[in-house]
Design a protein around this motif. Sequence first.
Motif, mmCIF file in Angstrom:
data_model
loop_
_atom_site.group_PDB
_atom_site.id
_atom_site.type_symbol
_atom_site.label_atom_id
_atom_site.label_comp_id
_atom_site.label_asym_id
_atom_site.label_seq_id
_atom_site.Cartn_x
_atom_site.Cartn_y
_atom_site.Cartn_z
ATOM 1 N N TYR A 46 44.582 31.040 5.405
ATOM 2 C CA TYR A 46 43.431 31.647 4.749
ATOM 3 C C TYR A 46 43.412 31.207 3.287
ATOM 4 N N THR A 47 42.255 31.355 2.639
ATOM 5 C CA THR A 47 42.114 31.086 1.212
ATOM 6 C C THR A 47 41.665 32.367 0.537
ATOM 7 N N PRO A 48 42.511 32.939 -0.330
ATOM 8 C CA PRO A 48 42.174 34.221 -0.956
ATOM 9 C C PRO A 48 41.321 34.037 -2.199
ATOM 10 N N GLY A 49 40.891 35.155 -2.761
ATOM 11 C CA GLY A 49 40.292 35.145 -4.078
ATOM 12 C C GLY A 49 41.372 35.070 -5.144
ATOM 13 N N VAL A 50 40.964 35.218 -6.390
ATOM 14 C CA VAL A 50 41.898 35.194 -7.519
ATOM 15 C C VAL A 50 42.300 36.628 -7.856
ATOM 16 N N TYR A 51 43.616 36.891 -7.834
ATOM 17 C CA TYR A 51 44.157 38.211 -8.139
ATOM 18 C C TYR A 51 45.385 38.029 -9.024
ATOM 19 N N THR A 52 45.210 38.230 -10.318
ATOM 20 C CA THR A 52 46.260 37.973 -11.291
ATOM 21 C C THR A 52 47.011 39.252 -11.647
ATOM 22 N N VAL A 53 48.022 39.120 -12.499
ATOM 23 C CA VAL A 53 48.733 40.300 -12.965
ATOM 24 C C VAL A 53 47.802 41.233 -13.725
ATOM 25 N N TRP A 54 46.825 40.675 -14.419
ATOM 26 C CA TRP A 54 45.879 41.529 -15.139
ATOM 27 C C TRP A 54 45.073 42.372 -14.152
ATOM 28 N N ASP A 55 44.630 41.746 -13.062
ATOM 29 C CA ASP A 55 43.906 42.491 -12.034
ATOM 30 C C ASP A 55 44.797 43.573 -11.438
ATOM 31 N N ASN A 56 46.090 43.247 -11.271
ATOM 32 C CA ASN A 56 46.992 44.228 -10.688
ATOM 33 C C ASN A 56 47.219 45.411 -11.621
ATOM 34 N N TYR A 76 51.616 30.062 -0.442
ATOM 35 C CA TYR A 76 52.298 29.251 -1.441
ATOM 36 C C TYR A 76 53.618 28.680 -0.928
ATOM 37 N N GLY A 77 53.945 28.960 0.316
ATOM 38 C CA GLY A 77 55.157 28.386 0.878
ATOM 39 C C GLY A 77 56.371 28.688 0.019
ATOM 40 N N THR A 78 57.118 27.648 -0.340
ATOM 41 C CA THR A 78 58.326 27.812 -1.155
ATOM 42 C C THR A 78 58.070 27.530 -2.637
ATOM 43 N N ASN A 79 56.813 27.364 -3.025
ATOM 44 C CA ASN A 79 56.477 27.174 -4.440
ATOM 45 C C ASN A 79 56.270 28.548 -5.074
ATOM 46 N N ASN A 80 57.303 29.040 -5.733
ATOM 47 C CA ASN A 80 57.288 30.382 -6.306
ATOM 48 C C ASN A 80 56.793 30.427 -7.746
ATOM 49 N N THR A 81 56.163 29.363 -8.217
ATOM 50 C CA THR A 81 55.813 29.252 -9.639
ATOM 51 C C THR A 81 54.961 30.421 -10.113
ATOM 52 N N LEU A 82 53.886 30.729 -9.408
ATOM 53 C CA LEU A 82 52.996 31.800 -9.843
ATOM 54 C C LEU A 82 53.714 33.146 -9.822
ATOM 55 N N LEU A 83 54.483 33.405 -8.785
ATOM 56 C CA LEU A 83 55.221 34.670 -8.714
ATOM 57 C C LEU A 83 56.192 34.791 -9.884
ATOM 58 N N LEU A 84 56.950 33.736 -10.162
ATOM 59 C CA LEU A 84 57.958 33.806 -11.215
ATOM 60 C C LEU A 84 57.324 33.958 -12.590
ATOM 61 N N GLU A 85 56.226 33.265 -12.838
ATOM 62 C CA GLU A 85 55.537 33.412 -14.115
ATOM 63 C C GLU A 85 54.980 34.830 -14.256
ATOM 64 N N SER A 86 54.453 35.362 -13.181
ATOM 65 C CA SER A 86 53.915 36.720 -13.214
ATOM 66 C C SER A 86 55.028 37.739 -13.409
ATOM 67 N N LEU A 87 56.162 37.505 -12.751
ATOM 68 C CA LEU A 87 57.302 38.403 -12.877
ATOM 69 C C LEU A 87 57.815 38.419 -14.310
ATOM 70 N N ARG A 88 57.872 37.270 -14.934
ATOM 71 C CA ARG A 88 58.328 37.199 -16.326
ATOM 72 C C ARG A 88 57.330 37.877 -17.249
ATOM 73 N N ALA A 89 56.050 37.823 -16.901
ATOM 74 C CA ALA A 89 55.045 38.505 -17.710
ATOM 75 C C ALA A 89 55.239 40.016 -17.665
ATOM 76 N N TYR A 90 55.547 40.550 -16.506
ATOM 77 C CA TYR A 90 55.812 41.979 -16.392
ATOM 78 C C TYR A 90 57.135 42.361 -17.054
ATOM 79 N N GLY A 91 58.156 41.562 -16.851
ATOM 80 C CA GLY A 91 59.481 41.886 -17.367
ATOM 81 C C GLY A 91 60.286 42.686 -16.367
ATOM 82 N N PRO A 92 61.628 42.542 -16.391
ATOM 83 C CA PRO A 92 62.485 43.171 -15.379
ATOM 84 C C PRO A 92 62.501 44.691 -15.446
#
Length: 302
Positions: A46-56, A76-92
Motif C-alpha cells: 500500500y502507499t500511505p499518506g504523509v504522517y510525521t512526528v508533528w502530525d502525531n 520501509y522494509g529494513t530502511n529505518n531512517t525515518l523512524l530513527l530521525e523521528s525517534l531522535r526528534a522526540y528524544g529517549p
Amino acid sequence: MIRLLQRLSIGRSCDEADPRIPDNSWDSHLHVLNPVDYPIEEGSEYTPGVYTVWDNVLFENRLGPEHVVLIQPSIYGTNNTLLLESLRAYGPDRARGVVVFNIEDVSMAKLNQWHAWGVRGVRINFLSTGQSPPAEELQRTLSEYSNMVKSLGWIVQLYIAMDAIPSIEELIPSLGVQVVFDHIAVPNIPEQNSTRSYNPSDIAGFDSVVRLLEQKVAWVKISGPYRISNTQGPTYEELDPLILKLFQVAPSRLVYASDWPHTRFEGLDIKPWTSHLLDLTEGQEEAREGLFRDNAKSLWQV
C-alpha cells in the motif's frame, strides 16, 4: 528541529482527550510515514499518506497519551531512517522505537547506537506482506533475532496470526527475551449473533497466548481492533470477551496502542474504542493504569 520537538509537550487537550486516561500514558504502537521525502519500497502492499512526528503530536494531544513507541512499518522494509530521525526528534525521555533489520547487515555497534537513541526492540512482521511461514521457519527466525538482541535487553515483536502461536509456545520461554504480540495477537474472531456469545479458549492459539503471559515471557498489545473485528466499530464490542479474559489472567502484561495512523484504514477514529477500554476498566484503577502507563514503562525500560 530536534531540540524544538523535544521541548514541545504532547500534553493533553482537556477539551478533547478522555480525562480518564492516566497521566504520563503511553501509546505503544504507531507509525511515522512520509512517502514524499522517504520513498517506500518498490512493490509495497500500500502507499500511505504523509504522517510525521508533528502530525502525531497533534493526534496524541487529542487522544491523551504523552509518550509514544514508533514501530517500523512494512513499507520501509529494513530502511529505518525515518523512524530513527523521528525517534531522535522526540528524544529517549519521550519515546521508544522498534526497528526492522536483516541480521547479516547490522553490527552490534549499530544496534548499540540505536539503543542510545531509544530503540528497544526488533519487529518480525509476516502478516503485513501476507506471509504464513511454516513452523520451522518461524522458530528459526525467532531464535536468530532473539540471539542477536538479547544482550541489549530488547524485545522481539511478532506480527503473526494467533493460530501460529502454538507452534512457538515451547520455544519462547527458552529464548531469553520478551516476546510482544501485535494487535491482540491477531485472533480469528468467530462469527456470532451476540457480542458475548463465544469462549475465547475456542479461538485457535488463545490458550497458548494465555500460558505465555502467565509465564511472564510474553506481552500483548491491545491495539488494532479494526484489523481483527468482524464489525465496523466504533467500539468493537465483539472483542470484549477476549480482552476481558486477558485482563483477568494477565493484567500486567498488556499495553495500550492506537496503531496510528491506522494504515489501510486511514481516517478511522480510534477515540471511541479507547474510551470503551476505559469503560471496561471502570473501577479497576490498577488495571487501567497498567494498560495505559505502568506496563509500558516496564516493557520499554523507562
